[in-house]
Design a protein around this motif. Structure first.
Motif, short mmCIF file in Angstrom:
data_model
loop_
_atom_site.label_atom_id
_atom_site.label_comp_id
_atom_site.label_asym_id
_atom_site.label_seq_id
_atom_site.Cartn_x
_atom_site.Cartn_y
_atom_site.Cartn_z
N VAL A 1 -8.57 -9.85 5.19
CA VAL A 1 -7.99 -8.51 5.30
C VAL A 1 -6.51 -8.66 5.63
CG1 VAL A 1 -8.09 -6.33 6.58
CG2 VAL A 1 -10.19 -7.59 6.13
N THR A 2 -5.68 -7.85 4.98
CA THR A 2 -4.24 -7.92 5.29
C THR A 2 -3.99 -7.39 6.69
OG1 THR A 2 -3.85 -5.73 4.33
CG2 THR A 2 -3.59 -7.64 2.86
N SER A 3 -2.99 -7.94 7.35
CA SER A 3 -2.73 -7.63 8.75
C SER A 3 -2.33 -6.18 9.00
CB SER A 3 -1.64 -8.56 9.31
OG SER A 3 -0.44 -8.38 8.60
N ASP A 4 -1.91 -5.46 7.97
CA ASP A 4 -1.52 -4.05 8.15
C ASP A 4 -2.70 -3.10 7.90
OD1 ASP A 4 -1.63 -4.51 5.42
OD2 ASP A 4 0.10 -3.25 4.97
N ASN A 5 -3.88 -3.64 7.69
CA ASN A 5 -5.05 -2.81 7.40
C ASN A 5 -5.48 -2.03 8.63
OD1 ASN A 5 -7.93 -2.08 6.83
ND2 ASN A 5 -7.49 -3.19 4.94
N TRP A 6 -5.94 -0.81 8.45
CA TRP A 6 -6.38 0.08 9.54
C TRP A 6 -7.54 -0.49 10.34
CZ3 TRP A 6 -11.35 1.73 9.81
CH2 TRP A 6 -12.13 1.56 8.65
N ILE A 7 -8.32 -1.38 9.76
CA ILE A 7 -9.50 -1.90 10.43
C ILE A 7 -9.15 -2.62 11.74
CG2 ILE A 7 -9.64 -4.13 9.21
CD1 ILE A 7 -12.66 -1.93 10.10
#
Length: 195
Positions: free
Chosen positions: A173-179
C-alpha cells in the motif's frame, strides 16, 4: 480464583465471543430422539457452540424442551468467504486466514457496510472494489480445505478480530493511502488488521 470459577468465566467469555450482541438465534422445540450432536449436524453448527449457547455441557435433551439455535451461515456464503480467504491470505498463517474471514463478518454486522456476506465481498464504492481479488478475478480460483476451516472457525467464534473492519499489507500500500489512518488492532503475518 478456584478451578470452578475459572471454568465459569471461560464459558461466559466463550459465549460472548461466539455470539456477540446482535447475533441472531432462534428457539427450537426438541423432538423425540434429538441430541445436541444431531441438532448441530442438521444446522451445520459446531457442537460446542450449540452447547455454549444453551449453557449446557452434556449431550442429552428431553423431548418438548426448547433450546436456542444460533444463526448459521449458508454453505454458499461460506464457500464465497473461503475463496476470498484463499485469494487474500494465501501463504499467510492460519490465524491470519481466520482474521480475514472475521473482517467480512464484522462488516456484515456493522451499519457502515452492506448487510450480507455476498454484498460485503462484492462491494464497489466510487469504482473501487473493497477486495482486490474481486477486481482481478482471483476470487474465482477456488479454495483449499484450510481456507474453509478458517471460515468455519470465524463463523463459530465471531468477532475474534477484536472488531477489525479492514486488513492490508503495508508493503503493498502506498504511504499516502487512507488505510494508514485507521487504528491497527493486530498484525498477523504480512497483514495489519484495523478498525
Amino acid at each position: 480464583m478456584n478451578q470452578l470459577n475459572k471454568c465459569s468465566l471461560t464459558a461466559i467469555l466463550l459465549c460472548i465471543i461466539a455470539f456477540p450482541a446482535g447475533a441472531a438465534a432462534e428457539p427450537y422445540a426438541v423432538q423425540e430422539g434429538d441430541t445436541f450432536h444431531t441438532i448441530a449436524q442438521d444446522n451445520k453448527l459446531p457442537l460446542r457452540n450449540l452447547q455454549i449457547t444453551n449453557k449446557r455441557s452434556g449431550f442429552q435433551l428431553k423431548a418438548g424442551e426448547t433450546i436456542t439455535i444460533p444463526d448459521s451461515v449458508a454453505t454458499e456464503n461460506k464457500e464465497l468467504m473461503a475463496k476470498l480467504v484463499h485469494a487474500e491470505a494465501k501463504g499467510e498463517p492460519y490465524e491470519g486466514k481466520v482474521a480475514v474471514a472475521t473482517v467480512v463478518l464484522n462488516r456484515v454486522d456493522s451499519s457502515d457496510f452492506p448487510d450480507t456476506i455476498k454484498e460485503v465481498i462484492y462491494e464497489k464504492t466510487g469504482g473501487i472494489y473493497a477486495f482486490s481479488p474481486v477486481k482481478n478475478g482471483a476470487i474465482n480460483d477456488g479454495y483449499e480445505t484450510n481456507d474453509m476451516k478458517a471460515v468455519n472457525e470465524a463463523v463459530a467464534f465471531r468477532d475474534q478480530g477484536m472488531g477489525s473492519l479492514y486488513f492490508y499489507n503495508p508493503d503493498k500500500v502506498t504511504s499516502d493511502n487512507w488505510i494508514f489512518s485507521r487504528e491497527t488492532i493486530k498484525t498477523i503475518g504480512n497483514h495489519r488488521f484495523a478498525k
